[in-house]
Design an enzyme around this catalytic site. Structure first.
Site, PDB file in Angstrom:
ATOM      1  N   GLU B  64      -0.390   4.659  -9.801  1.00 29.53           N
ATOM      2  CA  GLU B  64       0.073   5.711  -9.935  1.00 29.53           C
ATOM      3  C   GLU B  64       1.369   5.689 -10.697  1.00 29.53           C
ATOM      4  O   GLU B  64       2.235   4.977 -10.376  1.00 29.53           O
ATOM      5  CB  GLU B  64       0.237   6.796  -8.955  1.00 29.53           C
ATOM      6  N   THR B  92       0.620  -3.131   1.112  1.00 30.41           N
ATOM      7  CA  THR B  92      -0.332  -2.028   0.760  1.00 30.41           C
ATOM      8  C   THR B  92       0.272  -1.037  -0.451  1.00 30.41           C
ATOM      9  O   THR B  92      -0.374  -0.853  -1.389  1.00 30.41           O
ATOM     10  CB  THR B  92      -0.287  -0.980   1.788  1.00 30.41           C
ATOM     11  N   THR B 209      -0.835   6.304  10.362  1.00 31.04           N
ATOM     12  CA  THR B 209      -1.695   4.993  10.236  1.00 31.04           C
ATOM     13  C   THR B 209      -2.337   5.020   8.965  1.00 31.04           C
ATOM     14  O   THR B 209      -2.069   5.845   7.991  1.00 31.04           O
ATOM     15  CB  THR B 209      -2.794   5.630  11.228  1.00 31.04           C
ATOM     16  N   GLY B 233       0.636   9.928   7.160  1.00 28.60           N
ATOM     17  CA  GLY B 233      -0.569   8.863   6.741  1.00 28.60           C
ATOM     18  C   GLY B 233      -1.499   9.657   6.038  1.00 28.60           C
ATOM     19  O   GLY B 233      -2.310   8.920   5.172  1.00 28.60           O
ATOM     20  N   GLY B 234      -2.047  10.723   6.314  1.00 29.51           N
ATOM     21  CA  GLY B 234      -2.743  11.647   5.223  1.00 29.51           C
ATOM     22  C   GLY B 234      -2.515  11.721   4.097  1.00 29.51           C
ATOM     23  O   GLY B 234      -1.842  12.652   3.797  1.00 29.51           O
ATOM     24  N   ASP B 235      -2.558  10.904   3.065  1.00 30.25           N
ATOM     25  CA  ASP B 235      -1.977  11.242   1.742  1.00 30.25           C
ATOM     26  C   ASP B 235      -2.616  10.760   0.442  1.00 30.25           C
ATOM     27  O   ASP B 235      -2.378  10.408  -0.400  1.00 30.25           O
ATOM     28  CB  ASP B 235      -0.539  10.171   1.950  1.00 30.25           C
ATOM     29  N   LYS B 239      -8.544  10.369   3.187  1.00 31.97           N
ATOM     30  CA  LYS B 239      -7.685   9.881   4.139  1.00 31.97           C
ATOM     31  C   LYS B 239      -7.008  10.934   4.976  1.00 31.97           C
ATOM     32  O   LYS B 239      -5.859  11.724   4.383  1.00 31.97           O
ATOM     33  CB  LYS B 239      -6.780   8.727   3.581  1.00 31.97           C
TER      34      LYS B 239
END
Lengths: 348, 348
Positions: B64, B92, B209, B233-235, B239
């Protein structure tokens, strides 16, 4: 200082290294090599992710990011366009670019692209002229004798085989600069007093002037049959160089229509005016030049794949040379989850 | 080699220099400084050009570009997200960023951003928690003990004033790593055997996570009244970490709704589910926490302005230090129109 691992180090080609690399290869051979890479990528055009460029406009100019990917390698170029910079002793356009591995997202090359963009723009023009210009073209009119003019001239010599350039610029100092720079190029250089004079006897007409305004560098009556027009300078909204009547008499070839209709000469035409995508000529899907009397027009604005090709070329050429620095750009802890531990250990 | 002019040289902050700079300032002070810059930019939120990020997706991950501008300074971040990289010993997420002068388009800073993104993410979380968490919060549950966990813990200590973190990860090795790294942090560190155990007595629940899949790290019955959830973590699409029932019981705060509805926890909710933009809380336009029993949820995905703030901070901090290299990134001929002459002279 901890020694970063190989994965953390990204080869960086500075302006100085780029110039050394070009001389190491030879300017003409580098232009030919770039044209080969650009052609190879035009031939696999349909593979590419052709995202639109992302532009940030301001009253003074524009900053753009031009990303693309072939599915294995990702690349982008940062480029600005600030017409008023010249008055302050700055480049109108500066650029740098990056290649990354799609599978890991890790950058694999960072490179200056001001010099490289000048080279790839000229290589693209000459590649297209090799395909579309009248056979046996020997002479190019070079109208606009700024930063791109010598690169265009030498690329047309190396790739198309011209032997003569006829120069014209509203600023005679620019023409004198260009003529001096081309003195030992092997080209016959003719400095002219008007655009009309410059195009006499020329089979290739290259326009590359810089003003950000609608201009008419070539008028309709100046352009006869059987020429190839290489229109470089019209490359953003509001910036064109050719009289609309020339466009309607020409068969028009473009890189990526969605972009060219906004930025190129054809912004002056109806949005459905027929154009041919250059990659389709290479693939054989569409005809190129079909007669010696035809006017072919390459309405060039520069496309992300050309930068991608140029970066691929540089990546391949620097392998085994000293023309790059390893740049400590990526944090690469032994354990990827232990970024903080890496930071702590750096304190010692 | 010709000596490039000052204008051609862009300060570059390597990973090593970034780590040295952070230690020079002190980790806690650097987090506080970053939070101040991030807050300052949230307070002038309406000034920013909030372009969507430009994503190039592949089966393995995403690359990105995240550009933004405040009208005077332009910035962008390159960042990848490749969940499988960890298995290959790679990060990551890696990142670097750039600032440029809008008036000229010239870059003014190039910086690593893997380390800096970890710092700015933690600083943002702590800034938001300082505003939204229950007054007098002393304890954070840190669920997910990967690369971000220590940064989050120390930022919450430095900026919110917590004194205890309760760690949990499905991988006990990750928890042991985090606990060891925090041993001298001044925090009381409690390693727990379950998420349920970790959240006991915590006023701040941070989830971070890594799996790219819908997961339920917190179930509805685990979350009582009067807490602040910091969901990191939800990004990205697909997810998430929280049970939808938690979301509907919470007052949800986000960075930029258009992005968070695609990438954040609220992708699980209706597209018109009410959320509050964090900058509106800072400006006083909208309430933050209105009672001690309320559940506040920061659904954080990371936004371009936070990177911009972080780069501004680094630019200001390196001034007068040795924590950068001048990088020969821009071609800068004496005469801007004489790029070719510059190339020719480099041969000598």
């Amino acid at each position: 200082m901890l020694t970063p691992s190989d994965k953390a180090l990204v080869p960086f080609v500075s302006v100085d290294h780029m110039m050394q690399l070009i001389h190491h290869i030879g300017i003409e051979d580098a232009l030919k090599g770039l044209a080969d890479y650009i052609e190879a990528d035009f031939r696999r055009w349909e593979l590419f992710d052709k995202s639109p460029r992302v532009a940030s406009h301001s009253p003074e100019g524009v900053i753009e990011l031009m990303p693309t990917s072939d599915g294995e390698v990702y690349g982008f170029k940062y480029v600005n366009g600030h017409p008023k910079n010249t008055a302050d002793g700055l480049q109108t356009v500066t650029a740098f670019g990056l290649l990354a591995d799609v599978a890991t997202g890790y950058p694999v090359l960072l490179s200056e692209m001001t010099m490289l963009t000048a080279m790839r723009t000229a290589a693209t023009s000459a590649l297209v002229a090799r395909v579309l210009a009248p056979k046996g073209a020997t002479t190019m009119a070079m109208i606009g004798n700024g930063a791109q003019s010598e690169f265009q001239s030498i690329a047309m010599k190396a790739i198309v085989g011209i032997d003569t350039v006829r120069l014209y610029d509203v600023d005679t100092k620019a023409t004198a600069k260009c003529a001096a720079n081309l003195a030992n190029s092997g080209l016959t250089v003719v400095s002219c007093d008007s655009a009309q004079e410059a195009i006499e006897g020329a089979q290739i007409l290259t326009t590359c002037t810089a003003d950000k305004q609608y201009a008419t560098i070539l008028t309709d009556n100046m352009v006869g049959a059987g020429v190839h027009i290489n229109a470089i300078g019209g490359d953003c909204p509001g910036k064109t160089e050719l009289a609309p009547a020339i466009l309607t008499r020409s068969d028009i070839f473009v890189e990526f229509p969605a972009q060219t209709r906004i930025e190129g000469e054809i912004q002056q035409l109806a949005p459905d005016h027929p154009v041919t995508e250059f990659w389709e000529v290479l693939s054989g899907a569409k005809p190129g030049r079909t007669s010696q009397s035809q006017i072919t027009l390459f309405d060039s604005v520069g496309f992300a794949t050309e930068d991608f090709s140029a970066l691929r070329y540089v990546r391949d050429q620097i392998a085994g040379t000293d023309y790059f620095h390893p740049l400590d750009l990526l944090a690469d802890p032994d354990d990827p989850r232990d970024l903080f531990g890496m930071l702590q250990r750096a304190k010692a």
